[in-house]
Design a protein around this motif. Structure first.
Motif, PDB file in Angstrom:
ATOM      1  N   PRO A  26      67.243 146.927  90.223  1.00 17.71           N
ATOM      2  CA  PRO A  26      67.568 145.826  89.317  1.00 17.71           C
ATOM      3  C   PRO A  26      66.367 144.930  89.017  1.00 17.71           C
ATOM      4  CG  PRO A  26      69.223 146.050  91.030  1.00 17.71           C
ATOM      5  CD  PRO A  26      68.098 146.951  91.416  1.00 17.71           C
ATOM      6  N   SER A  32      66.604 138.453  85.793  1.00 11.08           N
ATOM      7  CA  SER A  32      67.842 139.201  85.641  1.00 11.08           C
ATOM      8  C   SER A  32      68.943 138.403  84.958  1.00 11.08           C
ATOM      9  CB  SER A  32      68.341 139.668  87.012  1.00 11.08           C
ATOM     10  OG  SER A  32      68.635 138.561  87.847  1.00 11.08           O
ATOM     11  N   ILE A  36      68.787 142.924  81.958  1.00  7.72           N
ATOM     12  CA  ILE A  36      69.061 143.938  82.969  1.00  7.72           C
ATOM     13  C   ILE A  36      68.802 145.310  82.365  1.00  7.72           C
ATOM     14  CG2 ILE A  36      70.862 142.497  84.013  1.00  7.72           C
ATOM     15  CD1 ILE A  36      72.885 144.587  82.923  1.00  7.72           C
ATOM     16  N   ASN A  40      71.790 150.810  84.254  1.00  5.90           N
ATOM     17  CA  ASN A  40      72.499 150.387  85.461  1.00  5.90           C
ATOM     18  C   ASN A  40      73.934 149.981  85.162  1.00  5.90           C
ATOM     19  OD1 ASN A  40      69.980 150.758  86.528  1.00  5.90           O
ATOM     20  ND2 ASN A  40      69.882 148.786  87.563  1.00  5.90           N
ATOM     21  N   GLN A 104      80.671 143.815  87.105  1.00  5.96           N
ATOM     22  CA  GLN A 104      79.484 144.539  87.540  1.00  5.96           C
ATOM     23  C   GLN A 104      78.257 144.033  86.792  1.00  5.96           C
ATOM     24  OE1 GLN A 104      79.435 148.781  86.782  1.00  5.96           O
ATOM     25  NE2 GLN A 104      78.137 149.172  88.549  1.00  5.96           N
ATOM     26  N   GLU A 108      75.006 142.307  88.415  1.00  2.00           N
ATOM     27  CA  GLU A 108      73.690 142.884  88.127  1.00  2.00           C
ATOM     28  C   GLU A 108      72.730 141.795  87.673  1.00  2.00           C
ATOM     29  OE1 GLU A 108      70.999 146.214  87.738  1.00  2.00           O
ATOM     30  OE2 GLU A 108      72.956 146.012  88.685  1.00  2.00           O
ATOM     31  N   THR A 369      76.439 146.435  94.028  1.00  2.00           N
ATOM     32  CA  THR A 369      76.424 145.057  93.531  1.00  2.00           C
ATOM     33  C   THR A 369      75.833 144.036  94.508  1.00  2.00           C
ATOM     34  OG1 THR A 369      78.786 145.020  94.126  1.00  2.00           O
ATOM     35  CG2 THR A 369      78.245 145.218  91.809  1.00  2.00           C
ATOM     36  N   ARG A 400      73.315 148.045  96.934  1.00  2.00           N
ATOM     37  CA  ARG A 400      72.376 148.599  95.965  1.00  2.00           C
ATOM     38  C   ARG A 400      71.359 149.497  96.675  1.00  2.00           C
ATOM     39  NH1 ARG A 400      70.856 143.065  92.618  1.00  2.00           N
ATOM     40  NH2 ARG A 400      72.565 143.124  91.116  1.00  2.00           N
TER      41      ARG A 400
END
Length: 451
Positions: A26, A32, A36, A40, A104, A108, A369, A400
């Motif tokens: 990530p 982020s 992202i 993913n 999700q 992320e 996650t 992750r």
């Protein structure tokens, strides 16, 4: 919404979730929040929170009086992400979406979120803990089933806390929306919520802010006892697998608003037991975690904390682990196991977020996650009720690739866990005979079977 509630398979599946094609590590925080990798979490776009709604901001003391927020039907959690700069921690939730994995996506981005829905079961939070609840472009039918969804918000909203509601019935005058609005007016009046603000912005979007009462005075003065006050003797201690209620919990005269942030983090929580011994245990616990995190966790275990954003404490206790990390650019989901003492109210009183859970079941999140899972003496009691291998497979699911596992436990437990983790090709290291550190790699079995 009942079909979107928890339905955990039994026995728990012992299979490993494959990595999506093109998966990458990530994007680090804070980049982020705005970017992202599409591979993913496939999702069409980031949604920026409409900052034009500043009138609401001026009425709420963000990050001081209002610290802990629940965002209902949060989308990709842009509201919670925006408020992070204001010392506000937001628990965002939305149901599992077959088309766009919004929760999700939020995780992320590095923004707190969980899978949940208001259907037939209570939310897995204690009574009277959220300073504010927010629902924008809201599609929840709060008056459904006799008003049980709104009564659930009332249960978890702190006395004196506010509910910010943005929905078409607030500002449209067609017959359908007006019927919903009239129903909402009747329902909020019946539970003694006061309208403290209502407006329509230049953009045409309308919002209303309701405030929950701070005492039972209004409840007792109602002409009609509907909804009735709850029978406290029949109420369960936790909200795990508890049906939605159709009553109003009584408000304790001892419930006071927590100290302003950041004093709130270290002040005596009002939900702490009144015995002096409980206060001593709480303060000793806080000192213990402050020392352990600074002397051992951050410097002696070889963990690269710079790449860690989403953290879960699987056995949070009073939230001391999260409190000790408060100055780091990360957030902690404090999990209080349902078979251990209920300390989740203390966690919220400190200005932190958390949730009830049974680790014999799957946790309400998507795969990949969390960056770091922390478990402090969790497994001894847990393995009396379920198989330790099932718990490890679940940890592998939500971790992750490249993520870290940090366990403090007795040597017997460490001896059981190590070969299971290594069978999944995790790197493991033992420090001082009690700290097991694991690191997940990118390996997946080629034949799809448990390795």
């Amino acid at each position: 919404m009942e079909h979107r509630e928890r339905h955990c398979p039994k026995p728990s599946p012992r299979c490993l979730v494959p990595l999506p094609v093109g998966y990458k590590l990530p994007v680090p925080w804070p980049k982020s929040r705005d970017m992202i990798w599409y591979g993913n979490v496939p999702h069409p776009k980031l949604v920026d929170y409409k900052r034009g709604q500043n009138w609401a901001f001026s009425k709420i003391k963000w990050g001081k009086h209002t610290r802990v927020i629940l965002d209902v039907g949060c989308g990709v959690a842009s509201f919670g992400g925006y408020l992070l700069d204001k010392n506000v921690i937001t628990m965002s939730f939305a149901p599992k979406d077959e088309h766009e994995a919004q929760i999700q996506f939020a995780l992320e981005r590095g923004i707190p979120a969980t899978l949940s829905v208001i259907g037939t079961q209570s939310l897995t939070f204690p009574d009277n803990v959220y300073d504010m609840i927010h629902c924008a472009r809201c599609r929840v039918h709060w008056d459904a089933d006799g008003g049980k969804p709104l009564l659930e918000l009332n249960r978890i909203l702190r006395p004196g806390g506010v509910f910010v509601w943005s929905a078409t019935p607030v500002y449209r005058d067609d017959e359908r929306d007006q019927n919903v609005w009239n129903s909402m007016v009747a329902l909020t009046e019946s539970i003694c919520w006061e309208v403290v603000a209502k407006t329509v912005e230049s953009s045409g979007i309308g919002l209303v802010i309701y405030q929950k009462p701070v005492s039972n005075f209004c409840y007792e003065g109602r002409k009609k006892n509907d909804p009735p006050l709850c029978d406290q003797t029949e109420r369960q201690n936790t909200s795990w697998y508890v049906p939605l209620q159709s009553c109003l919990p009584k408000l304790s005269s001892e419930l006071k608003w927590p100290a302003p942030w950041p004093e709130r983090l270290s002040s005596k929580p009002q939900s702490l037991a009144t015995e002096s011994s409980a206060e001593d245990i709480y303060h000793d616990d806080t000192k213990h975690w402050s020392t352990l995190v600074s002397d051992v966790y951050l410097n002696a275990l070889g963990i690269n904390w710079s790449g860690i954003r989403n953290v879960m404490d699987m056995n949070a206790g009073y939230g001391g682990f999260a409190a000790a990390l408060i100055d780091k650019p990360l957030w902690v989901m404090n999990v209080v196991p349902i078979n251990l003492p209920d300390t989740l109210r203390v966690v919220f009183d400190r200005g932190l977020i958390g949730i009830y859970h049974d680790w014999c079941e799957a946790f309400n999140t998507y795969p990949r996650t969390y960056d770091l899972l922390h478990a402090n003496y969790l497994f001894g009691n847990l393995t009396k009720r379920c198989d330790i291998e099932d718990v490890v497979v679940e940890m592998d699911r939500i971790m992750r690739p490249g993520g870290w596992l940090l366990i403090q436990d007795i040597m017997e437990t460490v001896t059981k866990l190590t070969p299971i983790l290594r069978s999944l090709h995790w790197e493991t290291t033992l420090y001082e005979g009690q700290y097991l550190v694991g690191k997940k790699g990118f390996w997946r079995p080629t034949d799809g079977k448990h390795g």
